[in-house]
Design a protein around this motif. Sequence first.
Motif, short mmCIF file in Angstrom:
data_model
loop_
_atom_site.label_atom_id
_atom_site.label_comp_id
_atom_site.label_asym_id
_atom_site.label_seq_id
_atom_site.Cartn_x
_atom_site.Cartn_y
_atom_site.Cartn_z
N PHE A 145 10.17 62.84 40.49
CA PHE A 145 9.82 62.70 39.07
C PHE A 145 9.01 63.91 38.60
CE2 PHE A 145 9.79 57.76 39.42
CZ PHE A 145 11.14 57.71 39.13
N GLY A 146 8.07 64.33 39.43
CA GLY A 146 7.19 65.42 39.04
C GLY A 146 7.87 66.78 39.01
N PHE A 147 8.92 66.93 39.80
CA PHE A 147 9.57 68.24 39.94
C PHE A 147 10.64 68.49 38.89
CE2 PHE A 147 12.75 71.12 41.75
CZ PHE A 147 11.95 72.21 42.10
N PHE A 148 11.46 67.47 38.61
CA PHE A 148 12.60 67.67 37.72
C PHE A 148 12.23 67.32 36.29
CE2 PHE A 148 14.69 66.95 41.87
CZ PHE A 148 15.39 68.15 41.94
N PRO A 149 12.34 68.27 35.36
CA PRO A 149 11.93 68.01 33.98
C PRO A 149 12.77 66.94 33.29
CG PRO A 149 13.04 70.14 34.15
CD PRO A 149 12.80 69.66 35.55
N ASN A 150 14.00 66.72 33.75
CA ASN A 150 14.86 65.70 33.14
C ASN A 150 14.95 64.43 33.99
OD1 ASN A 150 15.67 67.18 30.78
ND2 ASN A 150 16.92 68.46 32.11
N ALA A 151 13.95 64.19 34.82
CA ALA A 151 13.96 62.99 35.66
C ALA A 151 13.97 61.73 34.81
CB ALA A 151 12.74 62.98 36.58
N CYS A 152 14.69 60.72 35.29
CA CYS A 152 14.84 59.44 34.58
C CYS A 152 14.38 58.29 35.48
CB CYS A 152 16.30 59.21 34.20
SG CYS A 152 17.04 60.50 33.21
N GLY A 153 13.76 57.32 34.88
CA GLY A 153 13.44 56.08 35.58
C GLY A 153 14.26 54.96 34.98
N VAL A 154 14.76 54.06 35.83
CA VAL A 154 15.34 52.83 35.29
C VAL A 154 14.19 51.93 34.86
CG1 VAL A 154 17.51 52.98 36.54
CG2 VAL A 154 15.56 51.92 37.65
N ALA A 155 14.45 50.95 34.02
CA ALA A 155 13.39 50.23 33.32
C ALA A 155 12.33 49.63 34.24
CB ALA A 155 14.00 49.14 32.44
N ASN A 156 12.74 49.22 35.44
CA ASN A 156 11.77 48.60 36.35
C ASN A 156 10.71 49.56 36.84
OD1 ASN A 156 14.67 48.73 37.24
ND2 ASN A 156 13.76 48.91 39.28
N VAL A 157 10.86 50.86 36.61
CA VAL A 157 9.81 51.81 36.98
C VAL A 157 8.54 51.55 36.19
CG1 VAL A 157 10.25 53.65 35.28
CG2 VAL A 157 9.46 54.25 37.57
N LEU A 158 8.66 50.90 35.04
CA LEU A 158 7.49 50.67 34.19
C LEU A 158 6.43 49.81 34.88
CD1 LEU A 158 9.38 50.09 30.81
CD2 LEU A 158 8.02 52.09 31.46
N GLN A 159 6.84 48.99 35.84
CA GLN A 159 5.86 48.15 36.53
C GLN A 159 4.92 48.97 37.40
OE1 GLN A 159 7.61 45.60 39.71
NE2 GLN A 159 9.43 46.91 39.52
N PHE A 160 5.29 50.23 37.69
CA PHE A 160 4.46 51.10 38.52
C PHE A 160 3.70 52.14 37.69
CE2 PHE A 160 7.96 49.81 41.40
CZ PHE A 160 7.20 49.17 42.37
N ASP A 161 3.80 52.06 36.39
CA ASP A 161 3.08 53.02 35.53
C ASP A 161 1.59 52.93 35.85
OD1 ASP A 161 2.65 54.91 33.60
OD2 ASP A 161 2.72 53.50 31.92
N GLY A 162 1.00 54.09 36.13
CA GLY A 162 -0.41 54.12 36.51
C GLY A 162 -0.64 54.07 38.00
N ARG A 163 0.42 53.79 38.79
CA ARG A 163 0.31 53.73 40.25
C ARG A 163 1.10 54.85 40.91
NH1 ARG A 163 2.07 48.53 42.85
NH2 ARG A 163 0.93 49.48 44.60
N MET A 164 1.69 55.74 40.12
CA MET A 164 2.48 56.83 40.67
C MET A 164 1.80 58.17 40.41
SD MET A 164 6.41 55.70 39.77
CE MET A 164 6.16 55.79 37.98
N GLU A 165 2.06 59.13 41.29
CA GLU A 165 1.48 60.45 41.13
C GLU A 165 2.14 61.20 39.97
OE1 GLU A 165 1.99 62.29 44.90
OE2 GLU A 165 0.63 60.89 45.93
N ALA A 166 3.36 60.83 39.63
CA ALA A 166 4.06 61.44 38.50
C ALA A 166 5.04 60.43 37.92
CB ALA A 166 4.79 62.70 38.93
N ASN A 167 5.20 60.44 36.61
CA ASN A 167 6.16 59.57 35.94
C ASN A 167 7.42 60.36 35.59
OD1 ASN A 167 4.55 57.26 35.90
ND2 ASN A 167 3.68 57.73 33.89
N PRO A 168 8.56 59.67 35.44
CA PRO A 168 9.75 60.35 34.94
C PRO A 168 9.60 60.68 33.47
CG PRO A 168 10.15 58.00 35.09
CD PRO A 168 8.79 58.24 35.71
N THR A 169 10.36 61.66 33.01
CA THR A 169 10.33 62.03 31.60
C THR A 169 10.97 60.97 30.73
OG1 THR A 169 10.44 64.37 32.22
CG2 THR A 169 10.98 63.82 29.93
#
Length: 270
Positions: free
Chosen positions: A218-242
């Motif tokens: 997520f942190g490396f690729f500027p066009n990284a995508c998360g599927v909706a369930n990534v939102l449950q980890f918001d705040g617990r990851m070192e980098a979020n998808p764009t």
Amino acid sequence: MRPILDMPIEAAARIRVLFADIDDTLTNDGRLPSCAYDALERLTAAGIAVAPITGRPAGWCDMIARMWPVAGVVGENGAFYFAYDEELRRMHRVFAVADQQRASDREKLQHVKQRILREVPGSALSADQLYREADLAIDFCEDIPALAVSDVDRIKSIFEEEGAVAKVSSIHVNGWYGAYDKLTMARRFAADILGIDIDREQDAIVFVGDSPNDAPMFGFFPNACGVANVLQFDGRMEANPTYVTVARGGYGFVEVANHLLNAGPRRNAA
């Protein structure tokens, strides 16, 4: 995290490579929906090179590299890549750590396993551990009742206290010895198999994921995508998808695939 449809068409049209996690990114409730597999086929047919970048074991990855419509697979969180040459009928297997060192590391992980199972009641060895080459996977919700977040954090900390690297996925805590992760092996795979320097061509690559162990990607690729369930980890990851999809898991992956394919035709990515 912005909606996937906010990715500019011009950016989507430049994508020649798609990397994607498997569990809860391509799958829903542990199953691969037909629409997600169909999206893999459509992406490949359009000339977009696809490669799962997963925490799953070597045994699974051998099958995926042989049978799925993909250019190869990075497995066990970057421990190796497998790529099947259909013309030569030969599997390319490249490991981050030499055979002898992996054997030594597996012995050390036996001690870590016993400590985790003793100190974190309710935790269990992953059902796919038998098919692993390099890491130890501790199940916290796949085949057992879900553990509390505090228990998951404790499993991770035990790995780290024992000098291992530890990453949390949506179902397992994976631990290993060695200076590698999903990104380091994805870089090697792209150079060896696709002939692409990901440091120079970040804008030509999309990564799709769902959990904290995807943070390096997520942190490396500027066009990284998360599927909706990534939102449950918001705040617990070192980098979020764009970008983030509306739907969860494999249905969200289809949203990403459709957005890229709707942007127009591609030339061969290899």
